[in-house]
Design a protein around this motif. Structure first.
Motif, PDB file in Angstrom:
ATOM      1  N   VAL A 390       0.853  -1.184   0.000  1.00 45.51           N
ATOM      2  CA  VAL A 390       0.000   0.000   0.000  1.00 45.51           C
ATOM      3  C   VAL A 390       0.888   1.233   0.000  1.00 45.51           C
ATOM      4  N   GLN A 391       0.597   2.166  -0.893  1.00 48.65           N
ATOM      5  CA  GLN A 391       1.378   3.396  -0.939  1.00 48.65           C
ATOM      6  C   GLN A 391       0.476   4.556  -1.342  1.00 48.65           C
ATOM      7  N   GLY A 392       0.979   5.774  -1.103  1.00 52.62           N
ATOM      8  CA  GLY A 392       0.267   6.951  -1.536  1.00 52.62           C
ATOM      9  C   GLY A 392       0.325   7.079  -3.052  1.00 52.62           C
ATOM     10  N   ARG A 393      -0.715   7.662  -3.627  1.00 50.78           N
ATOM     11  CA  ARG A 393      -0.740   7.896  -5.071  1.00 50.78           C
ATOM     12  C   ARG A 393       0.399   8.843  -5.467  1.00 50.78           C
ATOM     13  N   ASP A 394       0.990   8.611  -6.624  1.00 48.34           N
ATOM     14  CA  ASP A 394       2.031   9.511  -7.136  1.00 48.34           C
ATOM     15  C   ASP A 394       1.342  10.793  -7.591  1.00 48.34           C
ATOM     16  N   ASN A 395       1.276  11.768  -6.699  1.00 49.98           N
ATOM     17  CA  ASN A 395       0.577  13.015  -7.005  1.00 49.98           C
ATOM     18  C   ASN A 395       1.530  14.188  -7.205  1.00 49.98           C
ATOM     19  N   ALA A 396       2.789  13.879  -7.519  1.00 51.37           N
ATOM     20  CA  ALA A 396       3.742  14.930  -7.862  1.00 51.37           C
ATOM     21  C   ALA A 396       3.466  15.409  -9.290  1.00 51.37           C
ATOM     22  N   VAL A 397       3.379  16.702  -9.475  1.00 52.44           N
ATOM     23  CA  VAL A 397       3.086  17.303 -10.775  1.00 52.44           C
ATOM     24  C   VAL A 397       4.255  18.180 -11.178  1.00 52.44           C
ATOM     25  N   VAL A 398       4.682  18.055 -12.419  1.00 54.47           N
ATOM     26  CA  VAL A 398       5.887  18.749 -12.864  1.00 54.47           C
ATOM     27  C   VAL A 398       5.784  20.263 -12.695  1.00 54.47           C
ATOM     28  N   ASP A 399       4.573  20.801 -12.806  1.00 53.72           N
ATOM     29  CA  ASP A 399       4.408  22.257 -12.651  1.00 53.72           C
ATOM     30  C   ASP A 399       4.768  22.732 -11.250  1.00 53.72           C
ATOM     31  N   ASP A 400       4.720  21.822 -10.275  1.00 51.55           N
ATOM     32  CA  ASP A 400       4.999  22.189  -8.891  1.00 51.55           C
ATOM     33  C   ASP A 400       6.451  21.926  -8.487  1.00 51.55           C
ATOM     34  N   LEU A 401       7.237  21.319  -9.385  1.00 48.88           N
ATOM     35  CA  LEU A 401       8.601  20.935  -9.038  1.00 48.88           C
ATOM     36  C   LEU A 401       9.579  22.085  -9.263  1.00 48.88           C
ATOM     37  N   LEU A 403      12.534  22.943 -10.885  1.00 48.83           N
ATOM     38  CA  LEU A 403      13.407  22.460 -11.953  1.00 48.83           C
ATOM     39  C   LEU A 403      14.754  23.187 -11.899  1.00 48.83           C
ATOM     40  N   LYS A 404      15.820  22.411 -12.064  1.00 50.74           N
ATOM     41  CA  LYS A 404      17.173  22.957 -11.940  1.00 50.74           C
ATOM     42  C   LYS A 404      17.974  22.661 -13.196  1.00 50.74           C
ATOM     43  N   ALA A 417       9.045  24.011 -22.577  1.00 46.91           N
ATOM     44  CA  ALA A 417       7.643  23.604 -22.662  1.00 46.91           C
ATOM     45  C   ALA A 417       7.531  22.124 -23.019  1.00 46.91           C
ATOM     46  N   ASP A 418       8.377  21.688 -23.946  1.00 47.76           N
ATOM     47  CA  ASP A 418       8.365  20.272 -24.326  1.00 47.76           C
ATOM     48  C   ASP A 418       8.912  19.378 -23.218  1.00 47.76           C
ATOM     49  N   LEU A 419       9.904  19.876 -22.478  1.00 43.75           N
ATOM     50  CA  LEU A 419      10.446  19.094 -21.370  1.00 43.75           C
ATOM     51  C   LEU A 419       9.382  18.853 -20.298  1.00 43.75           C
ATOM     52  N   ARG A 420       8.639  19.893 -19.966  1.00 43.43           N
ATOM     53  CA  ARG A 420       7.555  19.732 -18.991  1.00 43.43           C
ATOM     54  C   ARG A 420       6.522  18.737 -19.502  1.00 43.43           C
ATOM     55  N   PHE A 421       6.177  18.871 -20.757  1.00 43.37           N
ATOM     56  CA  PHE A 421       5.207  17.962 -21.368  1.00 43.37           C
ATOM     57  C   PHE A 421       5.720  16.519 -21.293  1.00 43.37           C
ATOM     58  N   ALA A 422       6.954  16.301 -21.690  1.00 40.62           N
ATOM     59  CA  ALA A 422       7.509  14.947 -21.732  1.00 40.62           C
ATOM     60  C   ALA A 422       7.574  14.322 -20.349  1.00 40.62           C
ATOM     61  N   PHE A 423       7.926  15.113 -19.323  1.00 40.89           N
ATOM     62  CA  PHE A 423       8.014  14.557 -17.971  1.00 40.89           C
ATOM     63  C   PHE A 423       6.621  14.251 -17.421  1.00 40.89           C
ATOM     64  N   ARG A 424       5.636  15.059 -17.833  1.00 44.57           N
ATOM     65  CA  ARG A 424       4.252  14.804 -17.439  1.00 44.57           C
ATOM     66  C   ARG A 424       3.789  13.446 -17.967  1.00 44.57           C
ATOM     67  N   VAL A 425       4.191  13.140 -19.197  1.00 41.86           N
ATOM     68  CA  VAL A 425       3.814  11.860 -19.802  1.00 41.86           C
ATOM     69  C   VAL A 425       4.611  10.703 -19.190  1.00 41.86           C
ATOM     70  N   ALA A 426       5.914  10.923 -18.974  1.00 42.63           N
ATOM     71  CA  ALA A 426       6.789   9.864 -18.450  1.00 42.63           C
ATOM     72  C   ALA A 426       6.293   9.331 -17.113  1.00 42.63           C
ATOM     73  N   LYS A 427       5.619  10.168 -16.348  1.00 44.03           N
ATOM     74  CA  LYS A 427       5.042   9.750 -15.067  1.00 44.03           C
ATOM     75  C   LYS A 427       4.085   8.575 -15.241  1.00 44.03           C
ATOM     76  N   GLY A 532      14.469  16.456  -9.434  1.00 43.78           N
ATOM     77  CA  GLY A 532      14.538  16.054  -8.042  1.00 43.78           C
ATOM     78  C   GLY A 532      13.444  15.077  -7.633  1.00 43.78           C
ATOM     79  N   THR A 533      12.591  14.680  -8.567  1.00 42.66           N
ATOM     80  CA  THR A 533      11.472  13.770  -8.269  1.00 42.66           C
ATOM     81  C   THR A 533      11.448  12.634  -9.279  1.00 42.66           C
ATOM     82  N   ARG A 534      11.358  11.414  -8.763  1.00 44.76           N
ATOM     83  CA  ARG A 534      11.335  10.229  -9.608  1.00 44.76           C
ATOM     84  C   ARG A 534       9.892   9.755  -9.820  1.00 44.76           C
ATOM     85  N   HIS A 535       9.644   9.110 -10.951  1.00 43.44           N
ATOM     86  CA  HIS A 535       8.301   8.618 -11.275  1.00 43.44           C
ATOM     87  C   HIS A 535       8.316   7.137 -11.666  1.00 43.44           C
ATOM     88  N   PHE A 536       8.906   6.283 -10.850  1.00 45.56           N
ATOM     89  CA  PHE A 536       8.828   4.845 -11.138  1.00 45.56           C
ATOM     90  C   PHE A 536       7.365   4.396 -11.186  1.00 45.56           C
TER      91      PHE A 536
END
Length: 538
Positions: A390-401, A403-404, A417-427, A532-536
């Protein structure tokens, strides 16, 4: 210490002479009560149930006549009494029990009809703490469990859909109910109280923010029985938990054949992904196959977004699931039905779009009334041998991270813009995940590989195949950006992306060899951003 059984055999048939009815959901109550009385059954009831039966002109005794005690404390105490529970728990072929019932004037009850206070509905309504607590039923579950335990002599009904079956069984057995029938009712009753208590304990856990309670309980109501599970030799059913989250469980199916196990799994994945895209900002479409996206895109319209998503991998899109983040309109529907599609899911659908989809009679069309909140808390549950993860839902959103930029060259505005889009999908891509994107559309996706390098190469190969199918001279990964769901442990994964033509990278960072990966990016003029946030996702 376990209680020893007296090993008294249960009778096959138990005549129904007296019934206790106490229900919150009064669906079908009056007709059922009338039919019981017509069959010669005496009715005993409580509170609002008794009032509803009496107002219909049906004879009924108030439970206080049995107990000799009035309902008190706003109805909190009315059935918790030996005259009720003795009538439910007494073993009628045990001389000691019979003597005790006779000595205390306890009349046996043969049929109990109880459905519980609507705790789940009140909780879902967003009611205040006190109102939710007040809708925790006590007497109801006690009667249900007592009756179910003593199913050798008592039939317990917890669901109005079982009323007809009870009457049919009584008619077929001269007013009695068979043991096997009583056993099945008891099994359903215990499942009902278990799910009810699971909802209560889950609410407390959530409200009190208890991260890891000592005991976890999960419950659900059967929504549909499926022809089979992932494969034809596996049995399957779909249970709904009542979570207040737009999605496949709460959707209205406007047309098409029954959803399969795989349909539901894939449709959930598709809608959760498209929920990452705010419809106030952009139109977005996700095409899913085997729980992985084979194309995702943003566009000026849903039609535009769909065509861009389809171009990523038109071969895999065949027989896939299409999810949209806005109202399905006729223009988008016309394009979607050109490719064989299993399910379309969207917040709403126009009448014109519904008419277009209706021409494909087997195509399922689901509307949800809203999008899932990607930031919402919640749980995911996975079964393993002998346990549950049992774990918490992955509710990290790239807009809130935060980015460095870690390379000498920073990404340009379009690249970012494309990087944000791609990371949103990769999740939402199974790990190891690599997503190439260009102009806010996926152009290559590599999923579920043991090696991140392999995911990079597969994604590039997919992009090459799509380019050839579309007649392009070069794969669309040329000039694209790439997202990785986890860090690159070695520079080889990055170099595979460079070889495919990517100009910028977004990844979590955190590897012992981050410096080597950054150096390789700088050597090839690649811009790189750490999240700084992983999306396994396994």
């Amino acid at each position: 210490m376990a209680v020893a059984s007296k090993k008294i055999p249960a009778p096959d048939l138990v005549p129904v002479r007296r019934a206790l009815l106490s229900v919150s959901d009064k669906t079908g109550l009056v007709d059922f009560a009338r039919a019981l009385v017509a069959a010669g059954v005496e009715l005993v009831s409580t509170g609002g149930t008794s009032k509803a039966i009496a107002q219909a002109g049906i004879p009924v005794r108030d439970v206080s006549e049995l107990t000799g005690f009035p309902e008190i404390m706003d109805g909190r105490v009315k059935t918790l009494h030996p005259s009720v529970h003795g009538a439910l728990l007494g073993i009628r072929d045990d001389a000691e029990h019979v003597d005790a019932m006779r000595a205390h004037g306890i009349e046996p009850i043969d049929l109990v009809v109880v459905n519980l206070y609507p705790f789940e509905d009140v909780r879902a309504s967003g009611a205040d703490y006190a109102s939710i607590v007040e809708n925790i039923d006590i007497g109801g579950p006690a009667m249900v469990r007592a009756s179910a335990k003593n199913h050798a002599y008592v039939a317990i009904v917890t669901d109005p859909t079982d009323y007809a079956g009870v009457l049919e069984a009584m008619q077929a057995n001269s007013g009695a109910l068979p043991l096997d029938f009583r056993k099945r009712l008891a099994a359903k009753a215990f499942a009902r109280t278990a799910a009810y208590d699971a909802g209560i304990s889950g609410w407390f856990t959530e409200t009190l923010e208890i991260e890891n309670p000592a005991w976890r309980a999960f419950g659900g109501r059967l929504d549909s029985v499926m022809r089979y599970g992932e494969n034809p030799h596996q049995r399957a059913g779909f249970y709904v938990t009542g979570e207040k989250r737009p999605g496949v469980a709460s959707a209205r199916q406007l047309q098409g054949k029954q959803l399969s196990y795989n349909n539901i799994n894939d449709t959930d994945a598709a809608f959760e992904l498209v929920g990452e895209f705010d419809p106030a900002r952009t139109a977005a479409v996700a095409i899913i196959k085997h729980a992985n996206p084979c194309g995702v895109a943003e566009g000026a319209t849903l039609k535009d977004a769909y065509l861009k998503a389809l171009a990523c991998d038109p071969v895999s899109a065949f027989g896939g699931i299409v999810a949209l983040n806005g109202l399905l309109d006729a223009e988008a529907a016309e394009e979607i039905v050109k490719t064989f599609t299993e399910v379309i899911i969207a917040p709403e659908a126009s009448e014109a779009a519904q008419a277009i989809v209706a021409a494909k009679k087997n195509l399922r069309l689901l509307v949800t009334g809203g999008l899932p909140d990607p930031r919402a808390a919640g749980m995911t549950v996975k079964s393993v041998a002998g346990g549950l993860l049992v774990q918490g839902r992955d509710n990290a959103v790239v807009d809130d991270l935060d980015l460095k930029v870690v390379t000498k060259r920073a990404p340009g505005e379009a690249e970012m813009a494309d990087l944000r889009f791609a990371f949103r999908v990769a999740k939402h891509v199974k790990s190891n995940a690599i997503v190439y994107a260009k102009d806010r559309a996926t152009v290559g996706i590599g999923a579920g590989q043991m090696s991140r390098v392999d995911s990079s190469r597969i994604a590039a190969r997919k992009a090459l195949d799509a380019a050839e199918a579309a007649g392009h001279a070069q794969p669309l990964t040329r000039g694209s950006v790439v997202a990785s769901d986890a860090f690159f442990p070695f520079a080889d994964g990055l170099l595979a992306a460079v070889e495919a033509g990517a100009t910028a990278v977004i990844q979590p960072g955190g590897s012992m060899r981050d410096d080597e990966v950054i150096a390789a990016a700088d050597e090839h003029g690649i811009a790189m951003v750490f999240t700084g946030t992983r999306h396994f996702r396994h």
